[in-house]
Motif scaffolding. Sequence first.
Motif, PDB file in Angstrom:
ATOM      1  N   VAL A   1       5.283   5.342   0.301  1.00 12.07           N
ATOM      2  CA  VAL A   1       4.064   6.244  -0.107  1.00 12.07           C
ATOM      3  C   VAL A   1       3.211   5.911  -1.301  1.00 12.07           C
ATOM      4  CG1 VAL A   1       3.543   8.660  -0.890  1.00 12.07           C
ATOM      5  CG2 VAL A   1       5.400   8.306   0.550  1.00 12.07           C
ATOM      6  N   GLN A   2       3.697   5.380  -2.233  1.00  9.81           N
ATOM      7  CA  GLN A   2       2.881   4.815  -3.100  1.00  9.81           C
ATOM      8  C   GLN A   2       1.946   3.692  -2.811  1.00  9.81           C
ATOM      9  OE1 GLN A   2       3.993   4.668  -7.220  1.00  9.81           O
ATOM     10  NE2 GLN A   2       5.726   5.980  -7.017  1.00  9.81           N
ATOM     11  N   ILE A   3       2.443   2.605  -2.187  1.00 12.93           N
ATOM     12  CA  ILE A   3       1.844   1.431  -1.637  1.00 12.93           C
ATOM     13  C   ILE A   3       0.807   1.958  -0.788  1.00 12.93           C
ATOM     14  CG2 ILE A   3       2.121  -0.503  -0.233  1.00 12.93           C
ATOM     15  CD1 ILE A   3       4.831  -1.155  -1.309  1.00 12.93           C
ATOM     16  N   VAL A   4       1.152   2.832   0.312  1.00 22.01           N
ATOM     17  CA  VAL A   4       0.015   3.376   1.280  1.00 22.01           C
ATOM     18  C   VAL A   4      -1.122   4.017   0.434  1.00 22.01           C
ATOM     19  CG1 VAL A   4      -0.363   4.689   3.235  1.00 22.01           C
ATOM     20  CG2 VAL A   4       1.633   3.321   3.178  1.00 22.01           C
ATOM     21  N   ASP A   5      -0.891   4.972  -0.401  1.00 23.99           N
ATOM     22  CA  ASP A   5      -1.774   5.651  -1.288  1.00 23.99           C
ATOM     23  C   ASP A   5      -2.681   4.756  -1.954  1.00 23.99           C
ATOM     24  OD1 ASP A   5      -2.294   8.571  -1.522  1.00 23.99           O
ATOM     25  OD2 ASP A   5      -2.488   7.883  -3.506  1.00 23.99           O
ATOM     26  N   ASP A   6      -1.999   3.677  -2.552  1.00 23.50           N
ATOM     27  CA  ASP A   6      -2.622   2.664  -3.189  1.00 23.50           C
ATOM     28  C   ASP A   6      -3.698   2.091  -2.380  1.00 23.50           C
ATOM     29  OD1 ASP A   6      -1.556   3.359  -5.839  1.00 23.50           O
ATOM     30  OD2 ASP A   6      -0.099   1.825  -5.743  1.00 23.50           O
ATOM     31  N   LEU A   7      -3.254   1.704  -1.105  1.00 22.64           N
ATOM     32  CA  LEU A   7      -4.162   0.926  -0.208  1.00 22.64           C
ATOM     33  C   LEU A   7      -5.709   1.890  -0.014  1.00 22.64           C
ATOM     34  CD1 LEU A   7      -4.446  -1.333   1.968  1.00 22.64           C
ATOM     35  CD2 LEU A   7      -3.553   0.215   3.533  1.00 22.64           C
ATOM     36  N   TYR A   8      -5.364   3.207   0.102  1.00 21.21           N
ATOM     37  CA  TYR A   8      -6.749   3.930   0.385  1.00 21.21           C
ATOM     38  C   TYR A   8      -7.303   4.066  -0.890  1.00 21.21           C
ATOM     39  CZ  TYR A   8      -5.179   5.581   5.059  1.00 21.21           C
ATOM     40  OH  TYR A   8      -4.846   5.766   6.117  1.00 21.21           O
ATOM     41  N   GLN A   9      -6.806   3.807  -2.054  1.00 23.38           N
ATOM     42  CA  GLN A   9      -7.614   3.866  -3.342  1.00 23.38           C
ATOM     43  C   GLN A   9      -8.010   2.726  -4.086  1.00 23.38           C
ATOM     44  OE1 GLN A   9      -5.462   6.399  -6.261  1.00 23.38           O
ATOM     45  NE2 GLN A   9      -4.739   7.645  -4.383  1.00 23.38           N
ATOM     46  N   MET A  10      -8.121   1.600  -3.023  1.00 28.53           N
ATOM     47  CA  MET A  10      -8.428   0.322  -3.713  1.00 28.53           C
ATOM     48  C   MET A  10      -9.810   0.187  -4.084  1.00 28.53           C
ATOM     49  SD  MET A  10      -8.843  -2.447  -0.410  1.00 28.53           S
ATOM     50  CE  MET A  10      -7.341  -1.915   0.400  1.00 28.53           C
ATOM     51  N   PRO A  11     -10.223  -0.707  -5.099  1.00 28.03           N
ATOM     52  CA  PRO A  11     -11.563  -0.652  -5.365  1.00 28.03           C
ATOM     53  C   PRO A  11     -12.260  -1.012  -4.486  1.00 28.03           C
ATOM     54  CG  PRO A  11     -10.155  -1.850  -7.193  1.00 28.03           C
ATOM     55  CD  PRO A  11      -9.038  -1.338  -6.008  1.00 28.03           C
ATOM     56  N   GLY A  12     -13.770  -0.736  -4.482  1.00 33.83           N
ATOM     57  CA  GLY A  12     -14.825  -0.884  -3.520  1.00 33.83           C
ATOM     58  C   GLY A  12     -14.993  -2.354  -3.229  1.00 33.83           C
ATOM     59  N   ARG A  13     -15.026  -3.118  -4.465  1.00 38.47           N
ATOM     60  CA  ARG A  13     -15.092  -4.641  -4.378  1.00 38.47           C
ATOM     61  C   ARG A  13     -13.940  -5.055  -3.487  1.00 38.47           C
ATOM     62  NH1 ARG A  13     -15.867  -7.651  -9.802  1.00 38.47           N
ATOM     63  NH2 ARG A  13     -17.235  -5.941 -10.066  1.00 38.47           N
ATOM     64  N   MET A  14     -12.750  -4.681  -3.458  1.00 43.05           N
ATOM     65  CA  MET A  14     -11.774  -5.388  -2.794  1.00 43.05           C
ATOM     66  C   MET A  14     -11.819  -4.943  -1.466  1.00 43.05           C
ATOM     67  SD  MET A  14      -7.747  -4.499  -3.640  1.00 43.05           S
ATOM     68  CE  MET A  14      -6.399  -5.143  -2.568  1.00 43.05           C
ATOM     69  N   ARG A  15     -12.339  -4.002  -0.986  1.00 41.76           N
ATOM     70  CA  ARG A  15     -12.672  -3.474   0.343  1.00 41.76           C
ATOM     71  C   ARG A  15     -13.605  -4.557   0.868  1.00 41.76           C
ATOM     72  NH1 ARG A  15     -10.863   1.653   1.722  1.00 41.76           N
ATOM     73  NH2 ARG A  15     -10.190   2.625   0.146  1.00 41.76           N
TER      74      ARG A  15
END
Length: 493
Positions: free
Chosen positions: A288-302
Amino acid sequence: MQQAKPNLSFWQIWNMCFGFLGIQFGFALQNGNVSRIFQTLGASIDELPILWIAGPLTGLLVQPIVGYYSDRTWNRLGRRRPYFFYGAVLTTMALFFLPNSPSLWMAAGMLWILDASINITMEPFRAFVGDNLNEKQRPLGFSMQSFFIGIGAVVASALPYMLTNWFDVANTAAPGEIPDSVRYSFYAGGIVLFIAVLWTVMRSTEYSPTQLAAFGEAHEEEVAGTNQRRYWQPGTIASVVGALSLALVWHFSLDQQLYILGGAILAFGLLQYWVSAAKGKGHSGMVVQIVDDLYQMPGRMRQLAVVQFFSWFALFALWIYTTAAVTSVHYGSSDPTSAAYNDGADWVGMLFAFYNGFAALAALVIPYIVRRTSLQIAHCINLVLGAAGYLSFLVIKDPALLWISMIGVGFAWASILSLPYAMLADVLPAGKMGVYMGMFNFFIVLPQLLAATILGSLVNHLFNAEAIYALALGAASLLIAAVYVLTVKTETR
């Protein structure tokens, strides 16, 4: 009051990064010789990508998990170093066993074990730099890692060629058997990897959680059991696309390896529904935490994710198809038992050594390019040079001149290993350094997974199984990455 993280000495940073020499030694042996091993054991050209699928799948699973747990580990070996050590033990064993595989599918299985082991060892090294170095010294740490990557890869890539030409070790063998030059190279790789990683484990220290807290870098953000609806839309889209892809592959009797791509997309969609349900029940475990962090990654990382995707698709094409391309086009043989094929395969090892050597030199030049331009423009220039190197394989007919192609490839490789991390470093939450570094590797392994599932079909159906055109596809992928990196904004998070 927060303390400033102190500067480390040059030799402390050297010891921290020395293990990467061994990791890259093993990685380069794999990249330069696994296709050769597979073909020797009976694999056809269009089967090579699917056999290589071990790398992306194990990386996709292992790296975020290791990152997550290493963020939360502290024992007598430290935080990241336990993973260095135990991963090195497993990798060394895999390097000894792989070239002795009696069959093709045994070799493919050993590649899974080797890739998983390398990922356990390698993933925490990026976070290790973030943990131990302050913001001012991190560029030096990443540059030192790139230096050891170059040194290890040069020697490992050239090793089969050197054993054959300097020590008269046989580079041919009976049908279905791996030449001694390859086997002995893997044995040496296992020894070098273990010693180099052990050096870092024994000669480095890590900050304890209490010390990191004093630096303001030990916080962790737990996932609340709310907002589960955010997963429904991407979950639905991925599930529909995955299921539709599987249906099309079945209906039109397409290559069976495409089932893996459709299945992976469907699995990602179903995972979103599972996470949504888990959050609704208040659960906040690792997945759950890994998937949630994936959605909250910094914009530059995207933004950098897109650049990484196309860059690594190109690299995977290089690693899979260079041996087949050079042996068939430049040496005129696709028979793994022939002397011409094995001479060409040895020369490919030398070419890989050349591009890693040029990468080590490029690491000295790239900072100058960055100072005169910017991180984005410098990376763009290097990726274009890499694309030119790929395309030159179609133009250069004399195999002895292919080292020229490796100049551009070396600049691209050095840049891919450093500049995206330089652009990313200061936007990562310090308390999630390991998991975000592992997550950033999603965008390294996803293009490899895509390449493993579609490259074989493209080369087989569009280019009549002529491997040289896989390098042309790689060039196009590098050019896409070069254009997109110019859109990355380093001013905002």
